[in-house]
Design a protein around this motif. Structure first.
Motif, mmCIF file in Angstrom:
data_model
loop_
_atom_site.group_PDB
_atom_site.id
_atom_site.type_symbol
_atom_site.label_atom_id
_atom_site.label_comp_id
_atom_site.label_asym_id
_atom_site.label_seq_id
_atom_site.Cartn_x
_atom_site.Cartn_y
_atom_site.Cartn_z
ATOM 1 N N THR A 220 0.835 -1.202 0.000
ATOM 2 C CA THR A 220 0.000 0.000 0.000
ATOM 3 C C THR A 220 0.868 1.250 0.000
ATOM 4 O O THR A 220 0.631 2.177 -0.770
ATOM 5 C CB THR A 220 -0.899 -0.008 1.251
ATOM 6 O OG1 THR A 220 -1.588 -1.253 1.281
ATOM 7 C CG2 THR A 220 -1.901 1.113 1.230
ATOM 8 N N LEU A 221 1.879 1.244 0.877
ATOM 9 C CA LEU A 221 2.701 2.439 1.002
ATOM 10 C C LEU A 221 3.515 2.709 -0.269
ATOM 11 O O LEU A 221 3.652 3.858 -0.676
ATOM 12 C CB LEU A 221 3.643 2.306 2.201
ATOM 13 C CG LEU A 221 2.988 2.547 3.554
ATOM 14 C CD1 LEU A 221 3.976 2.286 4.676
ATOM 15 C CD2 LEU A 221 2.474 3.974 3.650
ATOM 16 N N THR A 222 4.048 1.649 -0.880
ATOM 17 C CA THR A 222 4.900 1.881 -2.048
ATOM 18 C C THR A 222 4.068 2.200 -3.284
ATOM 19 O O THR A 222 4.124 3.320 -3.806
ATOM 20 C CB THR A 222 5.810 0.674 -2.332
ATOM 21 O OG1 THR A 222 5.029 -0.501 -2.365
ATOM 22 C CG2 THR A 222 6.905 0.547 -1.316
ATOM 23 N N LEU A 223 3.273 1.233 -3.732
ATOM 24 C CA LEU A 223 2.586 1.415 -5.019
ATOM 25 C C LEU A 223 1.510 2.503 -4.954
ATOM 26 O O LEU A 223 1.529 3.464 -5.732
ATOM 27 C CB LEU A 223 1.986 0.088 -5.477
ATOM 28 C CG LEU A 223 1.596 0.055 -6.947
ATOM 29 C CD1 LEU A 223 2.805 0.253 -7.846
ATOM 30 C CD2 LEU A 223 0.909 -1.240 -7.299
ATOM 31 N N ILE A 224 0.597 2.350 -3.991
ATOM 32 C CA ILE A 224 -0.497 3.326 -3.885
ATOM 33 C C ILE A 224 0.067 4.702 -3.517
ATOM 34 O O ILE A 224 -0.327 5.729 -4.071
ATOM 35 C CB ILE A 224 -1.532 2.879 -2.819
ATOM 36 C CG1 ILE A 224 -2.065 1.494 -3.125
ATOM 37 C CG2 ILE A 224 -2.657 3.890 -2.671
ATOM 38 C CD1 ILE A 224 -3.120 1.381 -4.141
ATOM 39 N N GLY A 225 1.026 4.710 -2.578
ATOM 40 C CA GLY A 225 1.620 5.968 -2.142
ATOM 41 C C GLY A 225 2.327 6.689 -3.276
ATOM 42 O O GLY A 225 2.165 7.903 -3.450
ATOM 43 N N MET A 226 3.096 5.951 -4.075
ATOM 44 C CA MET A 226 3.834 6.582 -5.174
ATOM 45 C C MET A 226 2.883 7.101 -6.247
ATOM 46 O O MET A 226 3.075 8.184 -6.796
ATOM 47 C CB MET A 226 4.827 5.596 -5.783
ATOM 48 C CG MET A 226 6.017 5.352 -4.881
ATOM 49 S SD MET A 226 7.155 4.189 -5.596
ATOM 50 C CE MET A 226 8.095 5.289 -6.629
ATOM 51 N N LEU A 227 1.844 6.296 -6.553
ATOM 52 C CA LEU A 227 0.868 6.747 -7.559
ATOM 53 C C LEU A 227 0.135 7.994 -7.079
ATOM 54 O O LEU A 227 -0.081 8.932 -7.846
ATOM 55 C CB LEU A 227 -0.140 5.626 -7.852
ATOM 56 C CG LEU A 227 0.285 4.622 -8.912
ATOM 57 C CD1 LEU A 227 -0.714 3.478 -8.971
ATOM 58 C CD2 LEU A 227 0.400 5.278 -10.286
ATOM 59 N N ALA A 228 -0.234 7.994 -5.780
ATOM 60 C CA ALA A 228 -0.930 9.160 -5.220
ATOM 61 C C ALA A 228 -0.016 10.383 -5.277
ATOM 62 O O ALA A 228 -0.469 11.489 -5.609
ATOM 63 C CB ALA A 228 -1.372 8.870 -3.784
ATOM 64 N N ALA A 229 1.273 10.187 -4.980
ATOM 65 C CA ALA A 229 2.214 11.316 -5.004
ATOM 66 C C ALA A 229 2.361 11.857 -6.428
ATOM 67 O O ALA A 229 2.369 13.070 -6.639
ATOM 68 C CB ALA A 229 3.560 10.862 -4.453
ATOM 69 N N LEU A 230 2.464 10.952 -7.409
ATOM 70 C CA LEU A 230 2.592 11.398 -8.804
ATOM 71 C C LEU A 230 1.327 12.115 -9.274
ATOM 72 O O LEU A 230 1.400 13.120 -9.983
ATOM 73 C CB LEU A 230 2.884 10.203 -9.706
ATOM 74 C CG LEU A 230 4.367 9.859 -9.879
ATOM 75 C CD1 LEU A 230 4.517 8.561 -10.645
ATOM 76 C CD2 LEU A 230 5.109 10.973 -10.610
ATOM 77 N N ALA A 231 0.164 11.576 -8.877
ATOM 78 C CA ALA A 231 -1.099 12.216 -9.261
ATOM 79 C C ALA A 231 -1.192 13.606 -8.619
ATOM 80 O O ALA A 231 -1.667 14.559 -9.256
ATOM 81 C CB ALA A 231 -2.284 11.345 -8.840
ATOM 82 N N ALA A 232 -0.723 13.710 -7.370
ATOM 83 C CA ALA A 232 -0.739 15.019 -6.690
ATOM 84 C C ALA A 232 0.190 15.999 -7.417
ATOM 85 O O ALA A 232 -0.140 17.174 -7.579
ATOM 86 C CB ALA A 232 -0.320 14.850 -5.238
ATOM 87 N N LEU A 233 1.325 15.495 -7.873
ATOM 88 C CA LEU A 233 2.275 16.332 -8.614
ATOM 89 C C LEU A 233 1.658 16.800 -9.935
ATOM 90 O O LEU A 233 1.793 17.962 -10.335
ATOM 91 C CB LEU A 233 3.535 15.507 -8.889
ATOM 92 C CG LEU A 233 4.862 16.236 -8.992
ATOM 93 C CD1 LEU A 233 5.139 17.031 -7.736
ATOM 94 C CD2 LEU A 233 5.986 15.233 -9.241
ATOM 95 N N ASP A 234 0.945 15.879 -10.597
ATOM 96 C CA ASP A 234 0.283 16.217 -11.865
ATOM 97 C C ASP A 234 -0.792 17.279 -11.630
ATOM 98 O O ASP A 234 -0.961 18.204 -12.430
ATOM 99 C CB ASP A 234 -0.328 14.947 -12.467
ATOM 100 C CG ASP A 234 -0.445 15.044 -13.982
ATOM 101 O OD1 ASP A 234 0.177 15.941 -14.578
ATOM 102 O OD2 ASP A 234 -1.148 14.212 -14.577
#
Lengths: 159, 69
Positions: free
Chosen positions: B11-25
């Protein structure tokens, strides 16, 4: 299109963040495993989960494509080089993490290790908490569809 | 064996990284900067074979994860 893009991306961030927090909180308070793989009985049926992911992928593609077309008329500045570097590093890290997870999945399935493969966690989620798992997966595929596609026309490529 | 630590790490790696990238976008879109998708699409245009493999893997995981035997 910009407002729609912003709304969907914002919704995606909130949904993924909420799913992450909820998963960690539920797992920490779990007393018994809620399902017993490999026998799964997904509720709702599997085709609905797959259909939701495919539809989200298509929606992500449509929004991303419309946004790129709009940029033809108003090209946008690139972020500062330092910020761009962080984005590249984050994308590389995401690919590396994806490769690592696929390797773990392959090993866990091939050698029947005592630890569950990722598939079992996802299916367990689809069985015991479909209301969170299916929208979560749909958000992931929305983002994939939004980001990963080929600009088939040269003008879109140059936008 | 169900391992809560593995699920938390996933959860922390995959979901967290995707959420961070989406937030950056989201942030880039708000600031009017070039979105993340444009970079990936330029890369996909330059390396179509790699992008196709990536897309196939993404597609295959949907049925692999959700379609029980």
């Amino acid at each position: 299109v910009k407002s729609l893009n912003l709304a969907l991306l914002g919704l995606g961030v909130v949904a993924l963040g909420g799913l992450g927090v909820w998963t960690i909180l539920s797992v920490s308070g779990l007393e018994a495993v809620p399902c017993h793989p490999p026998l799964f009985q997904p509720h709702p049926p599997a085709w609905l989960s797959v259909g939701a992911c495919v539809a989200a992928f298509g929606l992500g593609h449509l929004v991303g494509r419309s946004r790129r077309r709009q940029l033809l008329w108003r090209p946008r500045p690139r972020p500062r080089p330092q910020v761009a570097l962080y984005v590249h590093l984050a994308l590389v890290a995401l690919l590396l993490v994806g490769a690592g997870l696929l390797a773990y999945e392959t090993l866990a399935l091939a050698f029947n290790t005592r630890f569950w493969p990722i598939t079992y966690y996802v299916r367990c989620g689809a069985e015991s908490a479909a209301w969170a798992t299916i929208p979560g997966a749909a958000v992931v595929y929305f983002l994939v569809g939004h980001w990963l596609w080929f600009p088939s026309r040269p003008d879109l490529d140059e936008a | 064996m169900f391992a809560p630590a593995i699920l938390a790490a996933l959860t922390l790696t995959l979901i967290g990284m995707l959420a961070a990238l989406a937030a950056l976008d989201f942030w880039f879109e708000l600031k009017g900067w070039e979105p993340i998708g444009d970079r990936i699409q330029t890369w996909a245009r330059r390396y179509p074979a790699l992008a196709t493999i990536l897309a196939l893997i993404a597609g295959a995981t949907v049925s692999h994860f959700f379609w029980p035997k």
